[in-house]
Design a protein around this motif. Structure first.
Motif, short mmCIF file in Angstrom:
data_model
loop_
_atom_site.label_atom_id
_atom_site.label_comp_id
_atom_site.label_asym_id
_atom_site.label_seq_id
_atom_site.Cartn_x
_atom_site.Cartn_y
_atom_site.Cartn_z
N PHE A 78 54.01 -25.81 0.48
CA PHE A 78 54.42 -25.63 -0.74
C PHE A 78 53.28 -25.81 -1.89
N LYS A 79 53.05 -24.91 -2.48
CA LYS A 79 51.94 -25.08 -3.56
C LYS A 79 50.96 -25.83 -3.09
N SER A 80 50.55 -27.15 -3.74
CA SER A 80 49.42 -27.89 -3.28
C SER A 80 49.52 -28.67 -1.93
N PRO A 92 48.21 -39.11 -11.43
CA PRO A 92 47.02 -38.48 -12.42
C PRO A 92 47.42 -36.86 -12.45
N ASN A 93 47.00 -36.25 -13.82
CA ASN A 93 47.23 -35.02 -14.09
C ASN A 93 46.59 -34.08 -12.72
N GLY A 94 47.38 -33.29 -12.46
CA GLY A 94 46.91 -32.22 -11.49
C GLY A 94 47.22 -32.79 -10.17
N SER A 95 47.70 -33.84 -9.91
CA SER A 95 47.88 -34.36 -8.60
C SER A 95 49.05 -33.60 -7.81
N GLY A 96 50.14 -32.98 -8.64
CA GLY A 96 51.21 -32.34 -8.01
C GLY A 96 52.49 -32.82 -8.31
N LYS A 97 52.75 -33.70 -9.27
CA LYS A 97 53.93 -33.98 -9.56
C LYS A 97 54.70 -33.04 -10.02
N SER A 98 54.41 -32.07 -10.91
CA SER A 98 55.14 -30.86 -11.22
C SER A 98 55.53 -29.91 -9.99
N ASN A 99 54.49 -30.03 -9.13
CA ASN A 99 55.06 -29.13 -7.97
C ASN A 99 56.08 -29.84 -7.19
N ILE A 100 56.04 -31.02 -7.18
CA ILE A 100 57.45 -31.74 -6.55
C ILE A 100 58.77 -31.14 -7.18
N LEU A 150 59.21 -21.27 -11.92
CA LEU A 150 58.32 -21.98 -10.68
C LEU A 150 56.72 -22.03 -10.91
N ARG A 151 56.30 -21.62 -12.16
CA ARG A 151 54.93 -21.38 -12.53
C ARG A 151 54.07 -20.73 -11.44
N ALA A 152 54.85 -19.59 -11.02
CA ALA A 152 54.06 -18.91 -10.14
C ALA A 152 53.39 -17.77 -10.60
N SER A 156 55.77 -15.43 -3.09
CA SER A 156 54.75 -15.95 -2.16
C SER A 156 53.77 -16.59 -2.99
N ASP A 157 53.63 -16.65 -4.15
CA ASP A 157 52.68 -17.81 -4.67
C ASP A 157 53.00 -19.28 -4.70
N VAL A 158 54.36 -19.62 -4.24
CA VAL A 158 54.53 -20.94 -4.07
C VAL A 158 53.90 -21.26 -2.68
N ILE A 159 53.55 -20.53 -1.82
CA ILE A 159 53.10 -20.78 -0.56
C ILE A 159 51.52 -21.24 -0.81
N PHE A 160 51.02 -22.36 -0.09
CA PHE A 160 49.78 -22.92 -0.15
C PHE A 160 48.77 -21.84 0.06
N SER A 161 47.94 -21.75 -0.97
CA SER A 161 47.03 -20.58 -1.06
C SER A 161 45.62 -20.90 -0.48
N GLY A 162 45.39 -21.98 0.11
CA GLY A 162 44.12 -22.53 0.47
C GLY A 162 43.39 -23.32 -0.18
N PRO A 189 61.99 -30.71 -17.28
CA PRO A 189 60.52 -30.82 -17.44
C PRO A 189 59.86 -31.58 -18.25
N GLN A 190 58.39 -31.77 -18.24
CA GLN A 190 57.89 -32.57 -19.09
C GLN A 190 57.81 -32.18 -20.43
N ASN A 191 57.70 -30.95 -20.68
CA ASN A 191 57.70 -30.47 -22.17
C ASN A 191 59.13 -30.59 -22.69
P1 ATP Z 1 50.31 -32.19 -14.38
O1 ATP Z 1 50.45 -33.70 -15.06
O2 ATP Z 1 49.61 -31.41 -15.42
O3 ATP Z 1 51.99 -31.75 -14.64
P2 ATP Z 1 50.81 -32.26 -11.85
O4 ATP Z 1 50.29 -33.83 -11.38
O5 ATP Z 1 52.31 -32.24 -12.31
O6 ATP Z 1 49.96 -31.90 -13.10
P3 ATP Z 1 50.88 -29.84 -10.75
O7 ATP Z 1 50.85 -29.17 -12.09
O8 ATP Z 1 52.17 -30.14 -9.95
O9 ATP Z 1 50.37 -31.48 -10.96
O10 ATP Z 1 49.86 -29.13 -9.78
C1 ATP Z 1 48.94 -28.52 -9.94
C2 ATP Z 1 48.11 -28.29 -9.06
O11 ATP Z 1 48.77 -27.54 -7.85
C3 ATP Z 1 46.99 -27.52 -9.30
O12 ATP Z 1 45.73 -27.86 -8.72
C4 ATP Z 1 47.32 -26.13 -8.70
O13 ATP Z 1 45.76 -25.44 -8.26
C5 ATP Z 1 47.78 -26.51 -7.19
N1 ATP Z 1 48.72 -25.46 -6.95
C6 ATP Z 1 49.52 -24.69 -7.59
N2 ATP Z 1 50.24 -23.58 -6.87
C7 ATP Z 1 49.34 -23.67 -5.53
C8 ATP Z 1 49.23 -23.03 -4.26
N3 ATP Z 1 50.11 -21.94 -4.00
N4 ATP Z 1 48.57 -23.38 -3.29
C9 ATP Z 1 47.61 -24.39 -3.65
N5 ATP Z 1 47.52 -25.12 -4.46
C10 ATP Z 1 48.35 -24.99 -5.66
#
Ligand code: ATP
Length: 291
Positions: A11-13, A32-40, A56-58, A63-69, A143-145
Motif C-alpha cells: 500500500f502506497k510507500s 521524518p517528513n515523507g517517511s510514510g506517517k500519513s500513508n498509515i 486518500l491523496r491518490a 489503484s494509485d494506492v498500490i505501491f507504484s515501484g 489529519p495533520q492540517n
Molecule cells: P508528511 O510528514 O509530509 O505527511 P509523511 O511522513 O506522512 O509525510 P506520507 O505523505 O505518508 O509521508 O508519504 C509520502 C510518500 O509516500 C512519498 O514519498 C510518496 O512518493 C510515497 N507514495 C505515495 N503513494 C505511493 C505509491 N502508490 N507507491 C509508492 N510510493 C508512494
C-alpha cells in the motif's frame, strides 16, 4: 476497544509487508517528513472503506494506492491492508473478541472486503463501525492540517468538532436515514393522494353504472322467473289439452269401431236384399214366360 494490529502490504510507500503491533498504551508514530506517517493514516481510512480518491491523496484512481515501484523495486499488482480491533469490551456489535477488517485492491480494478477472513460487503463494514465511533467519517481520524484548524476555530465551532468525535455521528446517520425514510414516506403519501384524486373522479360514473347494473340484474332475474312461470303454465295447459284430445281420440276410435261393425252388418243385409231382388226378378220373368 482499541486497534491491536495493522498489517500493510504494497500500500502506497510500503512495498514490503509491515505489521504494526499496537497495545492500549500506544500513543503515536514519529518520523521524518515523507517517511510514510500519513500513508498509515490513509491505510486506516482505506481499510475502513474510504471511497474518495482525493481523501486518500491518490491522483487518478483507487489503484494509485498500490505501491507504484521505485528505482530498485517493481510496482505491485495488489495492495492490502488489515486492521485488527480488540473487541473484548464488545464496543463493536460482534461476538468475537478480535475483529479483523481487510481490504484488497488490484490493478485490474477488483476491490474486496473481508471481516474475520470472510468475504463481505462494504455495507457490512459500515454497519459494524457506525455505532462504535470508528467509521472513516468520524473525527477520530484527524489529519495533520485539521489540528491547526481545530485550535484556531471559534469555541462554538470547536464544540461541534468535539461533539462529532464524542459520537454524535451515529445519531446524525440515524437522523439522515430517518429523514430519507420520511421523505420516501412523503413521496408515497403524495403518490397515494394522486391515485385517490384520480379514483375519486371515477367514483360518480362508477356509482351510476353500478346502480344500473343492480337494476339490470334484478330485472333480468324477474324476467327469468316470469319466463319460467310462463313455460310451466304452457306445459300444464298443453298437458291438459293433450289429455282431453286423447280421451276424444279413444271415444272416436270406439265410435269408429261401432260404425264399422254396423256398416258390415248393413252391407250383409244389402247383399241379402240384392240376392232376394235377383230371385224375385227371376220369379217375375218365369211367370211372364208362362203366360
Ligand atoms: P508528511 O510528514 O509530509 O505527511 P509523511 O511522513 O506522512 O509525510 P506520507 O505523505 O505518508 O509521508 O508519504 C509520502 C510518500 O509516500 C512519498 O514519498 C510518496 O512518493 C510515497 N507514495 C505515495 N503513494 C505511493 C505509491 N502508490 N507507491 C509508492 N510510493 C508512494
Amino acid at each position: 476497544m482499541y486497534i491491536k494490529e495493522i498489517k500493510i502490504n504494497s500500500f502506497k510507500s510500503f512495498a514490503d509487508k509491515i505489521n504494526i503491533n499496537l497495545d492500549s498504551n500506544f500513543t503515536g508514530i514519529v518520523g521524518p517528513n515523507g517517511s510514510g506517517k500519513s500513508n498509515i493514516v490513509d491505510a486506516i481510512k482505506w481499510v475502513l472503506g474510504e471511497q474518495s480518491v482525493k481523501t486518500l491523496r491518490a491522483s487518478s484512481g483507487m489503484s494509485d494506492v498500490i505501491f507504484s515501484g521505485s528505482k530498485s523495486r517493481n510496482p505491485s499488482n495488489t495492495a492490502s491492508v488489515s486492521i485488527t480491533f480488540d473487541n473484548s469490551d464488545n464496543s463493536l456489535p460482534s461476538n468475537y473478541n478480535e475483529v479483523t477488517i481487510r481490504r484488497v485492491v488490484s490493478r485490474s480494478g477488483e476491490n474486496e472486503y473481508y471481516l474475520n477472513n470472510e468475504k463481505c460487503r462494504l455495507k457490512d463494514i459500515n454497519d459494524l463501525l457506525v455505532d462504535s465511533f470508528s467509521s472513516r467519517e468520524s473525527f477520530n481520524i484527524i489529519p495533520q492540517n485539521k489540528i491547526e484548524e481545530i485550535l484556531s476555530d471559534k469555541p462554538e465551532e470547536r464544540r461541534v468538532i468535539f461533539e462529532e468525535a464524542a459520537g454524535v455521528l451515529k445519531y446524525k446517520r440515524r437522523k439522515e436515514e430517518a429523514l430519507k425514510k420520511l421523505s420516501r414516506t412523503h413521496e408515497n403519501v403524495d403518490r397515494i393522494n394522486m391515485i385517490i384524486d384520480e379514483l375519486s373522479t371515477q367514483i360518480e360514473p362508477l356509482e351510476s353504472a353500478s346502480k344500473k347494473a343492480i337494476i339490470y340484474k334484478e330485472n333480468k332475474e324477474k324476467l327469468e322467473s316470469v319466463d319460467i312461470a310462463l313455460m310451466v303454465k304452457d306445459i300444464t295447459n298443453f298437458n291438459e289439452t293433450l289429455k282431453i284430445k286423447e280421451a276424444d281420440k279413444e271415444k272416436y276410435t270406439l265410435e269408429l269401431a261401432e260404425s264399422s261393425k254396423l256398416s258390415i252388418k248393413k252391407d250383409a243385409e244389402i247383399e241379402k236384399l240384392k240376392l232376394e231382388g235377383i230371385k224375385f226378378e227371376e220369379l217375375i220373368s218365369s211367370l211372364r214366360d208362362e203366360h
